[in-house]
Design a protein around this motif. Structure first.
Motif, PDB file in Angstrom:
ATOM      1  N   LYS A 209       0.953  -1.255   0.165  1.00 43.13           N
ATOM      2  CA  LYS A 209       0.043  -0.047   0.084  1.00 43.13           C
ATOM      3  C   LYS A 209       0.911   1.278  -0.035  1.00 43.13           C
ATOM      4  CE  LYS A 209      -2.032   1.015   3.802  1.00 43.13           C
ATOM      5  NZ  LYS A 209      -3.197   0.880   4.744  1.00 43.13           N
ATOM      6  N   GLU A 210       2.051   1.158   1.030  1.00 42.60           N
ATOM      7  CA  GLU A 210       2.805   2.522   0.987  1.00 42.60           C
ATOM      8  C   GLU A 210       3.434   2.607  -0.292  1.00 42.60           C
ATOM      9  OE1 GLU A 210       1.990   0.930   4.918  1.00 42.60           O
ATOM     10  OE2 GLU A 210       2.731  -0.183   3.159  1.00 42.60           O
ATOM     11  N   LYS A 211       3.473   1.775  -1.248  1.00 35.86           N
ATOM     12  CA  LYS A 211       4.281   1.946  -2.526  1.00 35.86           C
ATOM     13  C   LYS A 211       3.423   2.474  -3.581  1.00 35.86           C
ATOM     14  CE  LYS A 211       8.535   0.700  -1.469  1.00 35.86           C
ATOM     15  NZ  LYS A 211       9.766   1.459  -1.535  1.00 35.86           N
ATOM     16  N   GLY A 212       2.073   2.516  -2.965  1.00 36.33           N
ATOM     17  CA  GLY A 212       1.121   3.156  -4.220  1.00 36.33           C
ATOM     18  C   GLY A 212       0.508   2.081  -5.263  1.00 36.33           C
ATOM     19  N   ILE A 213       0.572   0.805  -4.777  1.00 38.17           N
ATOM     20  CA  ILE A 213       0.381  -0.192  -5.721  1.00 38.17           C
ATOM     21  C   ILE A 213      -1.288  -0.096  -6.046  1.00 38.17           C
ATOM     22  CG2 ILE A 213       0.227  -2.119  -3.908  1.00 38.17           C
ATOM     23  CD1 ILE A 213       0.889  -2.500  -7.765  1.00 38.17           C
ATOM     24  N   PHE A 214      -1.872   0.095  -4.894  1.00 41.31           N
ATOM     25  CA  PHE A 214      -3.325   0.064  -5.115  1.00 41.31           C
ATOM     26  C   PHE A 214      -4.092   1.367  -6.024  1.00 41.31           C
ATOM     27  CE2 PHE A 214      -2.903  -2.495  -1.213  1.00 41.31           C
ATOM     28  CZ  PHE A 214      -3.535  -3.592  -1.622  1.00 41.31           C
ATOM     29  N   ASN A 241       3.151 -11.559   4.433  1.00 40.85           N
ATOM     30  CA  ASN A 241       3.481 -11.450   5.748  1.00 40.85           C
ATOM     31  C   ASN A 241       3.076  -9.722   6.236  1.00 40.85           C
ATOM     32  OD1 ASN A 241       3.927 -14.228   6.417  1.00 40.85           O
ATOM     33  ND2 ASN A 241       6.019 -13.781   6.024  1.00 40.85           N
ATOM     34  N   ASN A 242       2.774  -8.901   5.241  1.00 37.93           N
ATOM     35  CA  ASN A 242       2.722  -7.748   5.641  1.00 37.93           C
ATOM     36  C   ASN A 242       1.373  -7.366   5.204  1.00 37.93           C
ATOM     37  OD1 ASN A 242       2.675  -4.828   5.431  1.00 37.93           O
ATOM     38  ND2 ASN A 242       4.768  -4.621   4.943  1.00 37.93           N
ATOM     39  N   PRO A 243       0.546  -6.983   6.281  1.00 37.30           N
ATOM     40  CA  PRO A 243      -0.922  -6.498   6.366  1.00 37.30           C
ATOM     41  C   PRO A 243      -1.371  -5.646   5.137  1.00 37.30           C
ATOM     42  CG  PRO A 243      -0.059  -5.797   8.235  1.00 37.30           C
ATOM     43  CD  PRO A 243       0.763  -6.385   7.681  1.00 37.30           C
ATOM     44  N   SER A 244      -0.253  -4.830   4.591  1.00 32.80           N
ATOM     45  CA  SER A 244      -0.629  -3.761   3.797  1.00 32.80           C
ATOM     46  C   SER A 244      -0.229  -4.448   2.401  1.00 32.80           C
ATOM     47  CB  SER A 244       0.302  -2.318   4.166  1.00 32.80           C
ATOM     48  OG  SER A 244       1.430  -2.524   3.809  1.00 32.80           O
TER      49      SER A 244
END
Length: 379
Positions: A209-214, A241-244
């Motif tokens: 999510k933090e990389k902007g994939i969504f 294993n990362n919730p985001s």
């Protein structure tokens, strides 16, 4: 001089520190590189660069203070046996515990380098949650200790020390801003984009999510409705294993529907960039993204976000576009702009190349970082 570089994985040493190692060796320094996962193949590659590889024990992540303290003492013994004049540590845990270990080993000059503030300091659309606030507090105490012991501290952008100083002790006199970490431009050669009907947009990064994939996926859906022949390439690993992280089920659905091209892990990233037209990184925060630098060196227009680390890579309208974070609609608008104005892909791509040549060339960056590492008094 004996210089110890303390990293985490051997892949990071070979991927991000290779050119610096070569430069230091060429300038008659003895270079020792420390990694937690050395195997025979990695040792061979590091030895071929002229460095001495040494394996040490540490957990890359996790919050086990007893284990971290124990491993710090073990690391200090490793460093003391080498007896270097200088240590350079990078990534969060080596910056904290590698700096402390170097001080325990009586190293004369200690340099930590933070190439970004990471997950803990990356704001999402809803801001910082309680977990991140607690981690910022804990990390701030540890950074304060580390920065007190350090001689100089390297950051890649202007925002990181400003934001980090809100949660820790960070003396201004020790701060050095490097910018990009340097590229071997012969490995990322310019190639003119071949303009066709199917304009290709490429995303490179962990599928978080933090990389902007969504936002990238949502923007692609908007673009695909209007221009079904457009193509979207995703290079990066899942982190289940990362919730985001993007889930495997979500990724499989995108692949099976032919919505994206996802080749999995690849070594020839430069070839994938060369076959694309526009590089997209809608990240929430970076240090100074290597992938963007590589795309610019190859001559690709950039779409990225107005956040620390990303906004430094683009002059808006010159070599790409800077958009607000968390905004797939604005991202899709800029993607459509390139589809409808393909000549801008060439113009902005050429400007990216010129920007990279002037600012990211290893022949310029490595002497700069070496001056910081060695210190003016030792030049």
């Amino acid at each position: 001089m004996k210089i110890v570089i303390i990293g985490t994985t051997s892949a990071s040493l070979l991927g991000f520190r290779k050119d610096l190692i070569l430069y230091l060796v060429e300038n008659k320094h003895d270079v020792f590189v420390l990694a937690i996962d050395l195997d025979a193949e990695a040792e061979k590659k590091l030895l071929s660069l002229g460095a001495v590889p040494i394996k040490y024990k540490f957990s890359r992540t996790g919050l086990n203070p007893i284990s971290d303290i124990n491993n710090t003492f073990k690391l200090s013994k490793v460093i003391k046996n080498i007896s270097p004049e200088i240590t350079l540590s990078y990534f969060s845990k080596p910056v904290i515990f590698g700096t402390i270990a170097a001080k325990l080993a009586n190293v004369p000059r200690i340099i930590p380098m933070l190439e970004g503030l990471g997950y803990v300091h990356t704001k999402t659309k809803t801001g910082f949650n309680i977990k991140k606030r607690i981690l910022q507090f804990i990390q701030g105490i540890l950074y304060s200790i580390s920065f007190h012991l350090a001689d100089d501290i390297i950051f890649l952008n202007q925002d990181d020390p400003v934001d980090l100083s809100k949660s820790c002790y960070l003396p201004k006199r020790k701060i050095n801003i490097l910018g990009g970490i340097g590229l071997n431009l012969t490995e990322y050669k310019y190639s003119k984009p071949q303009i066709k009907k199917n304009i290709k947009f490429i995303f490179i990064g962990r599928l978080l999510k933090e990389k902007g994939i969504f936002e990238f996926i949502e923007a692609c859906k908007i673009v695909k409705e209007k221009y079904p022949f457009s193509e979207f390439i995703v290079l990066g690993e899942l982190d289940i294993n990362n919730p985001s992280s993007l889930s495997k089920e979500e990724l499989d659905e995108l692949i099976n529907s032919n919505f994206i091209t996802y080749p999995g892990f690849v070594k020839n990233i430069h070839e994938w960039i060369s076959s694309s037209h526009v590089f997209v990184l809608p990240s929430y925060r970076e240090g100074f993204p290597r992938s963007t630098q590589e795309a610019m060196a190859i001559g690709r227009a950039i779409i990225t976000t107005h956040v620390p680390g990303c906004k430094e890579t683009v002059i808006n309208g010159y070599n790409g576009f800077i958009i607000p974070p968390f905004d797939p609609c604005e991202l899709s608008d800029k993607m459509i702009y390139f589809i409808e104005s393909p000549q801008e892909i060439i113009r902005m791509g050429n400007n990216s190349y010129n920007f990279a040549k002037e600012n990211f060339n290893k022949d310029y960056v490595n002497p700069q970082i070496t001056k910081i590492i060695i210190g003016k008094e030792n030049l």
